[in-house]
Design a protein around this motif. Structure first.
Motif, PDB file in Angstrom:
ATOM      1  N   ILE A  58      -5.970 -11.862  -5.839  1.00 33.41           N
ATOM      2  CA  ILE A  58      -5.640 -10.778  -6.778  1.00 33.41           C
ATOM      3  C   ILE A  58      -4.233 -10.275  -6.495  1.00 33.41           C
ATOM      4  O   ILE A  58      -3.440 -10.059  -7.412  1.00 33.41           O
ATOM      5  CB  ILE A  58      -6.671  -9.633  -6.678  1.00 33.41           C
ATOM      6  CG1 ILE A  58      -8.042 -10.122  -7.139  1.00 33.41           C
ATOM      7  CG2 ILE A  58      -6.230  -8.427  -7.497  1.00 33.41           C
ATOM      8  CD1 ILE A  58      -9.179  -9.155  -6.903  1.00 33.41           C
ATOM      9  N   ASN A  59      -3.889 -10.122  -5.218  1.00 30.69           N
ATOM     10  CA  ASN A  59      -2.559  -9.669  -4.840  1.00 30.69           C
ATOM     11  C   ASN A  59      -1.483 -10.647  -5.298  1.00 30.69           C
ATOM     12  O   ASN A  59      -0.404 -10.253  -5.721  1.00 30.69           O
ATOM     13  CB  ASN A  59      -2.493  -9.480  -3.319  1.00 30.69           C
ATOM     14  CG  ASN A  59      -1.276  -8.701  -2.896  1.00 30.69           C
ATOM     15  OD1 ASN A  59      -1.081  -7.573  -3.338  1.00 30.69           O
ATOM     16  ND2 ASN A  59      -0.466  -9.297  -2.048  1.00 30.69           N
ATOM     17  N   LYS A  63      -0.101  -7.930 -11.315  1.00 27.02           N
ATOM     18  CA  LYS A  63       1.066  -7.056 -11.222  1.00 27.02           C
ATOM     19  C   LYS A  63       0.583  -5.633 -10.973  1.00 27.02           C
ATOM     20  O   LYS A  63      -0.557  -5.287 -11.282  1.00 27.02           O
ATOM     21  CB  LYS A  63       1.870  -7.118 -12.509  1.00 27.02           C
ATOM     22  CG  LYS A  63       2.464  -8.468 -12.790  1.00 27.02           C
ATOM     23  CD  LYS A  63       3.237  -8.464 -14.085  1.00 27.02           C
ATOM     24  CE  LYS A  63       3.739  -9.885 -14.361  1.00 27.02           C
ATOM     25  NZ  LYS A  63       3.571 -10.279 -15.736  1.00 27.02           N
ATOM     26  N   ASP A  64       1.462  -4.806 -10.445  1.00 27.11           N
ATOM     27  CA  ASP A  64       1.129  -3.416 -10.171  1.00 27.11           C
ATOM     28  C   ASP A  64       0.693  -2.713 -11.456  1.00 27.11           C
ATOM     29  O   ASP A  64       1.347  -2.846 -12.494  1.00 27.11           O
ATOM     30  CB  ASP A  64       2.349  -2.718  -9.570  1.00 27.11           C
ATOM     31  CG  ASP A  64       1.969  -1.614  -8.601  1.00 27.11           C
ATOM     32  OD1 ASP A  64       0.802  -1.585  -8.169  1.00 27.11           O
ATOM     33  OD2 ASP A  64       2.833  -0.783  -8.291  1.00 27.11           O
ATOM     34  N   GLY A  65      -0.420  -2.002 -11.424  1.00 29.60           N
ATOM     35  CA  GLY A  65      -0.912  -1.268 -12.582  1.00 29.60           C
ATOM     36  C   GLY A  65      -1.709  -2.094 -13.575  1.00 29.60           C
ATOM     37  O   GLY A  65      -2.158  -1.573 -14.595  1.00 29.60           O
ATOM     38  N   GLY A  78      -8.211 -10.949   2.911  1.00 29.15           N
ATOM     39  CA  GLY A  78      -6.813 -10.840   2.537  1.00 29.15           C
ATOM     40  C   GLY A  78      -6.375  -9.407   2.349  1.00 29.15           C
ATOM     41  O   GLY A  78      -7.156  -8.460   2.483  1.00 29.15           O
ATOM     42  N   LEU A  79      -5.100  -9.266   2.024  1.00 31.52           N
ATOM     43  CA  LEU A  79      -4.515  -7.942   1.824  1.00 31.52           C
ATOM     44  C   LEU A  79      -4.250  -7.691   0.350  1.00 31.52           C
ATOM     45  O   LEU A  79      -3.891  -8.602  -0.390  1.00 31.52           O
ATOM     46  CB  LEU A  79      -3.188  -7.836   2.584  1.00 31.52           C
ATOM     47  CG  LEU A  79      -3.266  -7.875   4.107  1.00 31.52           C
ATOM     48  CD1 LEU A  79      -1.864  -7.927   4.691  1.00 31.52           C
ATOM     49  CD2 LEU A  79      -4.024  -6.671   4.638  1.00 31.52           C
ATOM     50  N   VAL A 102      -5.504   1.344  -1.400  1.00 29.57           N
ATOM     51  CA  VAL A 102      -4.162   1.232  -1.990  1.00 29.57           C
ATOM     52  C   VAL A 102      -4.053   1.989  -3.319  1.00 29.57           C
ATOM     53  O   VAL A 102      -3.042   1.873  -4.006  1.00 29.57           O
ATOM     54  CB  VAL A 102      -3.733  -0.240  -2.177  1.00 29.57           C
ATOM     55  CG1 VAL A 102      -3.586  -0.938  -0.842  1.00 29.57           C
ATOM     56  CG2 VAL A 102      -4.666  -0.993  -3.092  1.00 29.57           C
ATOM     57  N   GLY A 103      -5.103   2.740  -3.676  1.00 26.35           N
ATOM     58  CA  GLY A 103      -5.054   3.533  -4.903  1.00 26.35           C
ATOM     59  C   GLY A 103      -5.544   2.813  -6.140  1.00 26.35           C
ATOM     60  O   GLY A 103      -5.373   3.291  -7.255  1.00 26.35           O
TER      61      GLY A 103
END
Length: 126
Positions: A58-59, A63-65, A78-79, A102-103
């Motif tokens: 997924i990371n 993309k962010d958001g 994983g991270l 991570v929100g």
């Protein structure tokens, strides 16, 4: 003489699954959206063939958001460094903790169908 064939009928053991598949198909028809039919077809397969996606994947691909949908289980390996909304059939406890850390948000497929009936802006990972 008629020849009989042994056809094995697949039944889902989790009572949530057939209800969800029916809701996805109905949502696809009502909203004229192909994404819910695609997810329903993935969930109609045997459970051993459901996607199992680690947070590292997924990371790598989100993309962010962004909102990411997994027609299966999200695993905590994983991270995760991005604040993403992860929608899945099931989550491991570790994955839920790391996403919240991570929100990000964890949603079920039923919840995202209610929030976003048109399925816009959703990326499917497998």
């Amino acid at each position: 003489m008629s020849k009989t064939t042994n056809v094995k009928i697949q039944r889902k053991t989790n009572p949530r699954t057939p209800v969800l598949i029916a809701a996805l198909k109905e949502g696809s028809r009502l909203n004229e959206v192909a994404i819910w039919r695609d997810v329903a077809k993935r969930l109609e397969k045997p459970g051993k063939n459901y996607a199992q996606v680690n947070l590292s994947k997924i990371n790598r691909y989100a993309k962010d958001g962004e909102t990411v949908l997994i027609a299966g289980k999200v695993l905590g390996a994983g991270l995760l460094e991005k604040e993403v909304t992860v929608v899945a059939y099931n989550f491991s406890a570790t994955a839920m903790d790391k996403i919240a850390e991570v929100g990000g948000k964890c949603l079920t497929i039923e919840q995202i169908m209610e929030e976003n009936p048109k399925g816009s802006g959703i990326k499917i990972l497998q």
